[in-house]
Design a protein around this motif. Structure first.
Motif, PDB file in Angstrom:
ATOM      1  N   ASP A  63      55.216  63.291 -60.238  1.00 57.55           N
ATOM      2  CA  ASP A  63      56.295  62.231 -59.516  1.00 57.55           C
ATOM      3  C   ASP A  63      56.349  62.421 -57.908  1.00 57.55           C
ATOM      4  N   GLY A  64      56.158  63.722 -57.577  1.00 56.13           N
ATOM      5  CA  GLY A  64      56.245  63.921 -56.086  1.00 56.13           C
ATOM      6  C   GLY A  64      55.041  63.287 -55.516  1.00 56.13           C
ATOM      7  N   LEU A  65      53.839  63.422 -56.035  1.00 53.06           N
ATOM      8  CA  LEU A  65      52.596  62.938 -55.474  1.00 53.06           C
ATOM      9  C   LEU A  65      52.548  61.297 -55.405  1.00 53.06           C
ATOM     10  N   GLU A  66      53.144  60.825 -56.429  1.00 59.20           N
ATOM     11  CA  GLU A  66      53.459  59.366 -56.473  1.00 59.20           C
ATOM     12  C   GLU A  66      54.236  58.854 -55.410  1.00 59.20           C
ATOM     13  N   LYS A  67      55.518  59.638 -55.090  1.00 60.04           N
ATOM     14  CA  LYS A  67      56.312  59.341 -53.813  1.00 60.04           C
ATOM     15  C   LYS A  67      55.767  59.389 -52.550  1.00 60.04           C
ATOM     16  N   VAL A  68      54.850  60.402 -52.464  1.00 59.76           N
ATOM     17  CA  VAL A  68      53.928  60.449 -51.116  1.00 59.76           C
ATOM     18  C   VAL A  68      53.232  59.510 -51.034  1.00 59.76           C
ATOM     19  N   VAL A  69      52.381  59.234 -52.088  1.00 59.86           N
ATOM     20  CA  VAL A  69      51.125  58.203 -51.884  1.00 59.86           C
ATOM     21  C   VAL A  69      51.926  56.699 -51.395  1.00 59.86           C
ATOM     22  N   SER A  70      52.947  56.477 -52.454  1.00 62.37           N
ATOM     23  CA  SER A  70      53.555  55.088 -52.133  1.00 62.37           C
ATOM     24  C   SER A  70      54.213  55.009 -50.824  1.00 62.37           C
ATOM     25  N   HIS A  71      54.907  56.159 -50.262  1.00 67.40           N
ATOM     26  CA  HIS A  71      55.137  55.931 -48.964  1.00 67.40           C
ATOM     27  C   HIS A  71      54.013  55.825 -47.730  1.00 67.40           C
ATOM     28  N   ASN A  72      52.826  56.502 -47.873  1.00 66.40           N
ATOM     29  CA  ASN A  72      51.899  56.589 -47.204  1.00 66.40           C
ATOM     30  C   ASN A  72      51.224  55.080 -47.150  1.00 66.40           C
ATOM     31  N   GLU A  73      51.300  54.255 -48.290  1.00 62.58           N
ATOM     32  CA  GLU A  73      50.663  52.886 -48.356  1.00 62.58           C
ATOM     33  C   GLU A  73      51.670  52.058 -47.336  1.00 62.58           C
ATOM     34  N   GLU A  74      52.993  52.426 -47.132  1.00 61.25           N
ATOM     35  CA  GLU A  74      53.810  51.602 -46.383  1.00 61.25           C
ATOM     36  C   GLU A  74      53.940  51.948 -44.891  1.00 61.25           C
ATOM     37  N   GLU A  75      53.464  52.961 -44.607  1.00 61.55           N
ATOM     38  CA  GLU A  75      53.286  53.617 -43.318  1.00 61.55           C
ATOM     39  C   GLU A  75      52.062  53.453 -42.598  1.00 61.55           C
TER      40      GLU A  75
END
Length: 580
Positions: A63-75
């Motif tokens: 779950d933590g990895l999914e949060k970080v990856v999703s955030h990076n795609e928006e950054e």
């Protein structure tokens, strides 16, 4: 490892503070600016990732990895993104998303700044030196990293043999202590030897390559003698090596911490005074005692024939000088009472005992602290008092600490004058292994510099030939050693086996050093050479900082320009800028 960037954001959920510190140390020693975030703080609205920084996701939950990856795609503006993980599920998921990944749990990063410590025996520059660290100290150091996988202690082959210790004494109960060849010990992260390295060892060090080591270089712990060995230390530092100098480790008021003033003073005055007495027996035809503690009658015969032995102690109120005065009294007392229990540095004499000792020895003390005036040190008055005291002395003892080792307290002209009176012996307790006889040298001008292998020099000794002729002061006897705590009385003359009494003293001396070294080793293991802060509040870290050459020469700026010999030509060159 992320290339071509100096900013790193590491997103992790680990609660292992030791691992976090080790990871931070691993990158900061390579000039990375590292910050740690949890997945929640990383994606928080009030946090923005620095532009072009690299981001590493380290062992996150799915779950933590999914949060970080999703955030990076928006950054926007994020540099390389790596997934460091040992979970096959996370790695498979990241691979499908097209992310750069690495199977890692950071087990390749040491949890301590120092993961191996090598201990060497004395090198060939110090003939007769037997001292090595005791098994208790080696095990205490091993205990500092016993729970850390990969932490090891390396001992040179036959380490401790001269003091009667076996390999089992060192390794018993410890799997991380090993014996190795001397050349292999040099490859440890931290290399320790009691007295500093010679030029041959430094040449070996220059040929070793440490660039692939995680701590970017091996460094050394020893008595480097920065003040008196400028040429040797320059060679060492120009080779790119770093060192911690025991003799420069001082507390906040300037007192040396790795120091044994009693062993320095007692051994020196014992070697000198006992020989003086035995030689006087020969001149007076009173017999030559084979052992110092012979019958009480002998010293009384000497007293009746010779009178008091007059001794001047220069620097007699300093830490070494006070111990020298105590040692002189103890030696006379032990001669008067040969069956009394052995005395130590805490021994005190009662008033009637002092009066009895004074019948046989007259101790005069000349110290700079008695000549401090509002305008500073009155050198003229101090020298006048010194010459007056030495005028009819039989023995002069040097226990001074000079800020400038090119200035002498007694010159050849003084020696020549007072030889006509009673002066027969000089005992040098302040001797250091000077690089040259041309400027720096003993406080008593023109006497030889001794070592553990030879401390006594007669006026016809060949050692005087190594001193420039016009400066040699040929006293009847000169007693000198550049390592008095390591000197010992031999069981058989010419042997390398100390008497039981002096063997015990050697071990006691090392234990005194070790009590000061162990807390500093704890800091070294945790922070490494490059993590030491010279403004630290921790006293042990502060002492280590003062023992680093960068900080030593910052304090002693006058020593930053020292002579060096190029093809037998003297040249004055500054230390490299990276050192000062």
């Amino acid at each position: 490892m992320p290339p071509d960037s100096r900013t790193l954001v590491l997103v992790t959920e680990t609660t292992d503070s030791g691992l976090v510190q080790a990871i931070e140390r691993f990158y900061t020693q390579r000039d990375w600016d590292v910050s740690f975030k949890t997945p929640d703080t990383y994606i928080a609205a009030d946090y923005s990732v620095p532009e072009n920084s690299h981001v590493i996701a380290h062992n996150l939950t799915h779950d933590g990895l999914e949060k970080v990856v999703s955030h990076n795609e928006e950054e926007a503006g994020i540099g390389q993104f790596l997934v460091h993980d040992n979970s096959s599920e996370n790695l498979a998921w990241a691979e499908k998303r097209g992310l750069t990944l690495e199977h890692s749990d950071y087990t390749h990063i040491p949890l301590l700044a120092v993961m191996s410590i090598g201990f060497l025996k004395m090198d060939t520059d110090y003939p007769g030196e037997l001292r090595t660290h005791t098994p208790d100290f080696i095990k205490d150091v091993a205990n500092l990293g016993k729970e850390i996988p990969g932490f090891e202690i390396w001992l040179e082959k036959d380490y401790g043999k001269e003091l009667g210790f076996s390999p089992e004494d060192y390794t018993d109960g410890f799997e991380n202590i090993h014996f190795k060849k001397r050349k292999d010990v040099f490859e440890a992260d931290l290399v320790r030897v009691l007295k500093s390295y010679n030029f041959e060892d430094i040449k070996k060090l220059e040929q070793l390559h440490f660039e692939d080591k995680w701590n970017v270089g091996t460094y050394f712990s020893s008595m480097m003698h920065f003040k008196t060995r400028p040429q040797r230390n320059r060679r060492f530092l120009e080779a790119g090596k770093k060192a911690i100098s025991d003799d420069s480790a001082e507390d906040e008021i300037g007192r040396r911490t790795v120091f044994d003033s009693y062993a320095t003073a007692y051994n020196g005055v014992y070697a000198g005074l006992t020989h003086f007495m035995v030689e006087k027996y020969k001149d007076l035809n009173l017999g030559t005692p084979e052992h110092w503690n012979d019958e009480k009658l002998e010293i009384e015969k000497l007293r009746n024939s010779l009178g008091q032995i007059k001794v001047t102690v220069m620097g007699g109120k300093g830490c070494v000088g006070r111990m020298a005065v105590l040692g002189l009294k103890q030696i006379i007392w032990e001669k008067l009472h040969p069956y009394t229990s052995r005395l130590d540095e805490n021994s005190k004499f009662r008033e009637f005992e002092e009066k009895e000792i004074e019948k046989y020895i007259d101790i005069r003390v000349v110290d700079a602290c008695d000549f401090i005036k509002p305008g500073g040190l009155d050198e003229k008055e101090m020298r006048k008092a010194l010459l007056k005291s030495v005028w009819d002395s039989h023995i002069v003892v040097d226990a001074t600490k000079r800020p400038d080792c090119s200035k002498m307290n007694l010159y050849k002209r003084d020696i020549r004058r007072y030889k006509k009176n009673n002066l027969e012996m000089a005992i040098d307790l302040a001797a250091d292994p000077y690089d040259t006889n041309k400027k720096e040298g003993p406080s008593i001008q023109g006497i030889p510099l001794g070592n553990v292998g030879q401390v006594l020099y007669g006026e016809d000794d060949k050692a005087y030939d190594r001193i420039r002729t016009h400066r040699a002061s040929r006293l009847r006897w000169a007693v000198s050693c550049n390592g008095w705590p390591g000197w010992y009385e031999e069981k058989v003359k010419g042997s390398k086996v100390p008497t039981p009494r002096f063997k015990k003293r050697l071990i006691s001396n090392m234990e005194k050093y070790e009590s000061a070294l162990l807390p500093m080793f704890s800091v070294l293991l945790d922070k490494g050479y490059y993590g030491i802060d010279r403004n630290a509040a921790d006293p042990d870290e502060y002492m280590l900082a003062r023992a680093q050459p960068e900080n030593f020469f910052r304090k002693h700026k006058s020593l930053s320009m020292r002579p060096r010999v190029y093809d037998n030509k003297r040249a004055y060159l500054p230390f490299p800028k990276k050192v000062i």
